[in-house]
Design a protein around this motif. Sequence first.
Motif, PDB file in Angstrom:
ATOM      1  N   ALA A  75       0.844  -1.198   0.000  1.00  0.00           N
ATOM      2  CA  ALA A  75       0.000   0.000   0.000  1.00  0.00           C
ATOM      3  C   ALA A  75       0.882   1.252   0.000  1.00  0.00           C
ATOM      4  CB  ALA A  75      -0.930   0.005   1.211  1.00  0.00           C
ATOM      5  N   MET A  76       1.973   1.209   0.773  1.00  0.00           N
ATOM      6  CA  MET A  76       2.904   2.331   0.801  1.00  0.00           C
ATOM      7  C   MET A  76       3.528   2.543  -0.572  1.00  0.00           C
ATOM      8  SD  MET A  76       6.396   2.904   3.041  1.00  0.00           S
ATOM      9  CE  MET A  76       5.708   2.068   4.425  1.00  0.00           C
ATOM     10  N   VAL A  77       3.930   1.448  -1.215  1.00  0.00           N
ATOM     11  CA  VAL A  77       4.499   1.540  -2.554  1.00  0.00           C
ATOM     12  C   VAL A  77       3.466   2.125  -3.518  1.00  0.00           C
ATOM     13  CG1 VAL A  77       5.358   0.193  -4.511  1.00  0.00           C
ATOM     14  CG2 VAL A  77       6.168  -0.314  -2.204  1.00  0.00           C
ATOM     15  N   GLY A  78       2.220   1.693  -3.385  1.00  0.00           N
ATOM     16  CA  GLY A  78       1.155   2.218  -4.232  1.00  0.00           C
ATOM     17  C   GLY A  78       0.965   3.722  -4.043  1.00  0.00           C
ATOM     18  N   ILE A  79       0.991   4.184  -2.794  1.00  0.00           N
ATOM     19  CA  ILE A  79       0.847   5.619  -2.521  1.00  0.00           C
ATOM     20  C   ILE A  79       2.026   6.389  -3.109  1.00  0.00           C
ATOM     21  CG2 ILE A  79       0.846   7.366  -0.689  1.00  0.00           C
ATOM     22  CD1 ILE A  79      -0.669   5.314   1.055  1.00  0.00           C
ATOM     23  N   LEU A  80       3.227   5.861  -2.928  1.00  0.00           N
ATOM     24  CA  LEU A  80       4.421   6.539  -3.448  1.00  0.00           C
ATOM     25  C   LEU A  80       4.393   6.622  -4.976  1.00  0.00           C
ATOM     26  CD1 LEU A  80       7.031   4.948  -1.034  1.00  0.00           C
ATOM     27  CD2 LEU A  80       6.402   7.361  -1.123  1.00  0.00           C
ATOM     28  N   TYR A  81       4.077   5.519  -5.636  1.00  0.00           N
ATOM     29  CA  TYR A  81       4.024   5.527  -7.101  1.00  0.00           C
ATOM     30  C   TYR A  81       2.862   6.373  -7.620  1.00  0.00           C
ATOM     31  CZ  TYR A  81       7.639   1.901  -7.508  1.00  0.00           C
ATOM     32  OH  TYR A  81       8.811   1.195  -7.476  1.00  0.00           O
ATOM     33  N   ALA A  82       1.738   6.346  -6.924  1.00  0.00           N
ATOM     34  CA  ALA A  82       0.595   7.179  -7.332  1.00  0.00           C
ATOM     35  C   ALA A  82       0.953   8.655  -7.226  1.00  0.00           C
ATOM     36  CB  ALA A  82      -0.631   6.857  -6.475  1.00  0.00           C
ATOM     37  N   SER A  83       1.708   9.022  -6.204  1.00  0.00           N
ATOM     38  CA  SER A  83       2.106  10.431  -6.080  1.00  0.00           C
ATOM     39  C   SER A  83       3.053  10.835  -7.202  1.00  0.00           C
ATOM     40  CB  SER A  83       2.735  10.699  -4.720  1.00  0.00           C
ATOM     41  OG  SER A  83       3.997  10.108  -4.619  1.00  0.00           O
ATOM     42  N   VAL A  84       3.925   9.924  -7.624  1.00  0.00           N
ATOM     43  CA  VAL A  84       4.817  10.215  -8.752  1.00  0.00           C
ATOM     44  C   VAL A  84       3.996  10.444 -10.017  1.00  0.00           C
ATOM     45  CG1 VAL A  84       6.594   9.263 -10.276  1.00  0.00           C
ATOM     46  CG2 VAL A  84       6.791   8.982  -7.807  1.00  0.00           C
ATOM     47  N   ILE A  85       3.015   9.593 -10.260  1.00  0.00           N
ATOM     48  CA  ILE A  85       2.164   9.741 -11.445  1.00  0.00           C
ATOM     49  C   ILE A  85       1.379  11.047 -11.377  1.00  0.00           C
ATOM     50  CG2 ILE A  85       0.149   8.765 -12.635  1.00  0.00           C
ATOM     51  CD1 ILE A  85       1.284   5.977 -11.779  1.00  0.00           C
ATOM     52  N   TYR A  86       0.829  11.371 -10.207  1.00  0.00           N
ATOM     53  CA  TYR A  86       0.059  12.601 -10.042  1.00  0.00           C
ATOM     54  C   TYR A  86       0.929  13.837 -10.290  1.00  0.00           C
ATOM     55  CZ  TYR A  86      -2.559  16.355  -7.851  1.00  0.00           C
ATOM     56  OH  TYR A  86      -3.191  17.551  -7.611  1.00  0.00           O
ATOM     57  N   ILE A  87       2.113  13.869  -9.687  1.00  0.00           N
ATOM     58  CA  ILE A  87       3.003  15.016  -9.861  1.00  0.00           C
ATOM     59  C   ILE A  87       3.432  15.138 -11.314  1.00  0.00           C
ATOM     60  CG2 ILE A  87       5.242  16.012  -9.229  1.00  0.00           C
ATOM     61  CD1 ILE A  87       4.832  14.682  -6.452  1.00  0.00           C
ATOM     62  N   PHE A  88       3.730  14.009 -11.960  1.00  0.00           N
ATOM     63  CA  PHE A  88       4.109  14.039 -13.376  1.00  0.00           C
ATOM     64  C   PHE A  88       2.964  14.575 -14.234  1.00  0.00           C
ATOM     65  CE2 PHE A  88       4.554  12.117 -17.591  1.00  0.00           C
ATOM     66  CZ  PHE A  88       5.818  12.568 -17.923  1.00  0.00           C
ATOM     67  N   TRP A  89       1.755  14.130 -13.973  1.00  0.00           N
ATOM     68  CA  TRP A  89       0.585  14.605 -14.723  1.00  0.00           C
ATOM     69  C   TRP A  89       0.393  16.111 -14.525  1.00  0.00           C
ATOM     70  CZ3 TRP A  89      -4.215  16.093 -12.360  1.00  0.00           C
ATOM     71  CH2 TRP A  89      -5.211  16.418 -13.288  1.00  0.00           C
ATOM     72  N   ARG A  90       0.484  16.569 -13.255  1.00  0.00           N
ATOM     73  CA  ARG A  90       0.329  18.007 -12.979  1.00  0.00           C
ATOM     74  C   ARG A  90       1.445  18.812 -13.643  1.00  0.00           C
ATOM     75  NH1 ARG A  90      -3.996  20.487 -11.116  1.00  0.00           N
ATOM     76  NH2 ARG A  90      -2.505  22.049 -10.522  1.00  0.00           N
ATOM     77  N   ARG A  91       2.640  18.265 -13.696  1.00  0.00           N
ATOM     78  CA  ARG A  91       3.767  18.939 -14.342  1.00  0.00           C
ATOM     79  C   ARG A  91       3.500  19.111 -15.832  1.00  0.00           C
ATOM     80  NH1 ARG A  91       9.224  19.933 -14.085  1.00  0.00           N
ATOM     81  NH2 ARG A  91      10.444  19.380 -15.916  1.00  0.00           N
TER      82      ARG A  91
END
Length: 190
Positions: A75-91
Amino acid sequence: MEFEDMQKIWNADSQQYAYAINEDAMYQRILTKKRSSSKVINKMELGLMLINLLVGSFVLGVNLMKELSNPYHYAMVGILYASVIYIFWRRQERLKGENMFDRTMLGDLDHAIRNAIYRERLSYFAFIYAFPMFGVVWVSFYQKDKPVEYLVGIFVFFIIMIILAFFEHKLIHKRYRKRLEKMKEMLLNG
Protein backbone atom coordinates in the motif's frame (compact mmCIF):
# COMPACT_ATOMS: atom_id res chain seq x y z
CA MET A 1 8.33 47.87 -3.60
CA GLU A 2 11.95 48.87 -3.20
CA PHE A 3 12.89 52.55 -3.04
CA GLU A 4 15.31 52.00 -5.94
CA ASP A 5 12.29 51.22 -8.13
CA MET A 6 10.94 54.72 -7.62
CA GLN A 7 11.91 57.76 -9.64
CA LYS A 8 11.87 61.24 -8.17
CA ILE A 9 9.92 63.67 -10.36
CA TRP A 10 9.44 67.39 -9.80
CA ASN A 11 5.77 68.31 -9.65
CA ALA A 12 5.56 71.88 -10.94
CA ASP A 13 2.00 72.38 -9.69
CA SER A 14 2.69 71.65 -6.02
CA GLN A 15 6.36 72.67 -6.11
CA GLN A 16 7.27 69.32 -4.49
CA TYR A 17 8.87 66.09 -5.50
CA ALA A 18 6.56 63.28 -6.53
CA TYR A 19 7.53 59.67 -6.99
CA ALA A 20 6.73 57.35 -9.88
CA ILE A 21 7.42 53.70 -10.53
CA ASN A 22 10.55 52.91 -12.51
CA GLU A 23 8.94 50.55 -15.01
CA ASP A 24 12.19 49.04 -16.26
CA ALA A 25 13.30 48.11 -12.76
CA MET A 26 9.83 46.79 -11.95
CA TYR A 27 9.76 44.67 -15.11
CA GLN A 28 13.20 43.22 -14.30
CA ARG A 29 11.97 42.27 -10.80
CA ILE A 30 8.91 40.60 -12.30
CA LEU A 31 11.04 38.62 -14.78
CA THR A 32 13.41 37.60 -11.98
CA LYS A 33 10.51 36.43 -9.81
CA LYS A 34 8.98 34.51 -12.72
CA ARG A 35 12.26 32.74 -13.51
CA SER A 36 13.06 31.92 -9.90
CA SER A 37 9.54 30.62 -9.33
CA SER A 38 9.85 28.34 -12.35
CA LYS A 39 13.19 27.02 -11.09
CA VAL A 40 11.77 26.33 -7.62
CA ILE A 41 8.76 24.53 -9.11
CA ASN A 42 11.00 22.36 -11.30
CA LYS A 43 13.16 21.44 -8.31
CA MET A 44 10.11 20.68 -6.16
CA GLU A 45 8.49 18.50 -8.84
CA LEU A 46 11.62 16.60 -9.79
CA GLY A 47 12.68 16.22 -6.16
CA LEU A 48 9.30 14.87 -5.05
CA MET A 49 9.10 12.51 -8.02
CA LEU A 50 12.65 11.24 -7.54
CA ILE A 51 12.35 10.74 -3.78
CA ASN A 52 8.98 8.97 -4.04
CA LEU A 53 10.21 6.79 -6.90
CA LEU A 54 13.39 5.82 -5.06
CA VAL A 55 11.66 5.13 -1.73
CA GLY A 56 8.87 3.20 -3.45
CA SER A 57 11.36 1.13 -5.42
CA PHE A 58 13.43 0.47 -2.31
CA VAL A 59 10.42 -0.70 -0.30
CA LEU A 60 9.20 -2.82 -3.22
CA GLY A 61 12.67 -4.29 -3.76
CA VAL A 62 13.07 -5.20 -0.09
CA ASN A 63 9.62 -6.81 -0.03
CA LEU A 64 10.32 -8.86 -3.15
CA MET A 65 13.83 -9.89 -2.10
CA LYS A 66 12.77 -10.95 1.39
CA GLU A 67 9.53 -12.41 0.05
CA LEU A 68 7.47 -10.41 2.52
CA SER A 69 3.72 -10.44 2.18
CA ASN A 70 2.90 -7.37 4.24
CA PRO A 71 0.02 -5.66 2.41
CA TYR A 72 0.81 -2.36 4.13
CA HIS A 73 4.20 -2.21 2.46
CA TYR A 74 2.55 -2.68 -0.91
CA ALA A 75 0.00 0.00 0.00
CA MET A 76 2.90 2.33 0.80
CA VAL A 77 4.50 1.54 -2.55
CA GLY A 78 1.15 2.22 -4.23
CA ILE A 79 0.85 5.62 -2.52
CA LEU A 80 4.42 6.54 -3.45
CA TYR A 81 4.02 5.53 -7.10
CA ALA A 82 0.59 7.18 -7.33
CA SER A 83 2.11 10.43 -6.08
CA VAL A 84 4.82 10.22 -8.75
CA ILE A 85 2.16 9.74 -11.44
CA TYR A 86 0.06 12.60 -10.04
CA ILE A 87 3.00 15.02 -9.86
CA PHE A 88 4.11 14.04 -13.38
CA TRP A 89 0.59 14.60 -14.72
CA ARG A 90 0.33 18.01 -12.98
CA ARG A 91 3.77 18.94 -14.34
CA GLN A 92 2.68 18.15 -17.89
CA GLU A 93 -0.45 20.28 -17.44
CA ARG A 94 1.65 23.15 -16.07
CA LEU A 95 4.14 22.97 -18.93
CA LYS A 96 1.32 23.04 -21.51
CA GLY A 97 0.12 26.35 -20.08
CA GLU A 98 3.54 28.01 -19.93
CA ASN A 99 3.17 29.82 -23.27
CA MET A 100 -0.35 31.16 -22.86
CA PHE A 101 0.75 34.43 -21.23
CA ASP A 102 1.49 37.70 -22.98
CA ARG A 103 5.11 38.81 -22.95
CA THR A 104 4.23 42.09 -21.29
CA MET A 105 4.86 43.26 -17.76
CA LEU A 106 1.34 42.31 -16.67
CA GLY A 107 1.43 39.02 -18.61
CA ASP A 108 4.73 38.02 -17.03
CA LEU A 109 3.38 38.99 -13.62
CA ASP A 110 0.29 36.83 -14.24
CA HIS A 111 2.64 34.00 -15.21
CA ALA A 112 4.62 34.46 -11.98
CA ILE A 113 1.36 34.47 -9.97
CA ARG A 114 0.20 31.29 -11.71
CA ASN A 115 3.52 29.65 -10.88
CA ALA A 116 3.21 30.79 -7.27
CA ILE A 117 -0.30 29.32 -7.04
CA TYR A 118 0.95 26.05 -8.54
CA ARG A 119 3.88 26.04 -6.12
CA GLU A 120 1.50 26.61 -3.22
CA ARG A 121 -0.74 23.74 -4.36
CA LEU A 122 2.23 21.42 -4.79
CA SER A 123 3.33 22.26 -1.27
CA TYR A 124 -0.20 21.57 -0.02
CA PHE A 125 -0.21 18.22 -1.84
CA ALA A 126 3.04 17.25 -0.10
CA PHE A 127 1.47 18.26 3.23
CA ILE A 128 -1.75 16.26 2.67
CA TYR A 129 0.06 13.25 1.23
CA ALA A 130 1.86 12.78 4.58
CA PHE A 131 -1.38 11.67 6.27
CA PRO A 132 -2.01 8.44 4.30
CA MET A 133 1.70 7.65 4.50
CA PHE A 134 1.56 8.07 8.28
CA GLY A 135 -1.49 5.79 8.46
CA VAL A 136 0.08 3.02 6.42
CA VAL A 137 3.43 3.15 8.26
CA TRP A 138 1.72 3.31 11.66
CA VAL A 139 -0.56 0.32 10.98
CA SER A 140 2.33 -1.63 9.44
CA PHE A 141 4.50 -1.21 12.52
CA TYR A 142 1.58 -1.72 14.86
CA GLN A 143 0.70 -5.03 13.16
CA LYS A 144 4.27 -6.29 13.61
CA ASP A 145 4.04 -5.87 17.39
CA LYS A 146 7.02 -3.53 17.46
CA PRO A 147 8.04 -2.01 20.80
CA VAL A 148 6.28 1.15 21.90
CA GLU A 149 9.47 3.15 21.30
CA TYR A 150 9.19 2.48 17.54
CA LEU A 151 5.59 3.60 17.45
CA VAL A 152 6.35 6.73 19.47
CA GLY A 153 9.34 7.48 17.23
CA ILE A 154 7.24 7.12 14.09
CA PHE A 155 4.50 9.27 15.57
CA VAL A 156 6.95 12.03 16.59
CA PHE A 157 8.72 11.89 13.21
CA PHE A 158 5.49 12.31 11.26
CA ILE A 159 4.18 15.03 13.57
CA ILE A 160 7.40 17.02 13.10
CA MET A 161 7.27 16.43 9.34
CA ILE A 162 3.63 17.58 9.13
CA ILE A 163 4.31 20.68 11.25
CA LEU A 164 7.31 21.64 9.11
CA ALA A 165 5.34 21.08 5.90
CA PHE A 166 2.48 23.20 7.25
CA PHE A 167 4.77 26.08 8.15
CA GLU A 168 6.61 25.84 4.83
CA HIS A 169 3.28 26.06 3.04
CA LYS A 170 2.00 28.93 5.17
CA LEU A 171 5.14 31.01 5.64
CA ILE A 172 6.95 30.57 2.35
CA HIS A 173 4.63 29.61 -0.51
CA LYS A 174 1.47 31.42 0.56
CA ARG A 175 3.33 34.64 1.42
CA TYR A 176 5.19 34.57 -1.89
CA ARG A 177 1.91 34.38 -3.81
CA LYS A 178 0.39 37.20 -1.76
CA ARG A 179 3.39 39.46 -2.42
CA LEU A 180 3.01 38.90 -6.15
CA GLU A 181 -0.71 39.60 -5.98
CA LYS A 182 -0.02 42.86 -4.11
CA MET A 183 2.49 43.82 -6.80
CA LYS A 184 -0.17 43.20 -9.46
CA GLU A 185 -2.73 45.23 -7.53
CA MET A 186 -0.24 48.08 -7.25
CA LEU A 187 0.45 47.95 -10.98
CA LEU A 188 -3.24 47.96 -11.88
CA ASN A 189 -4.17 50.71 -9.45
CA GLY A 190 -1.26 52.95 -9.62
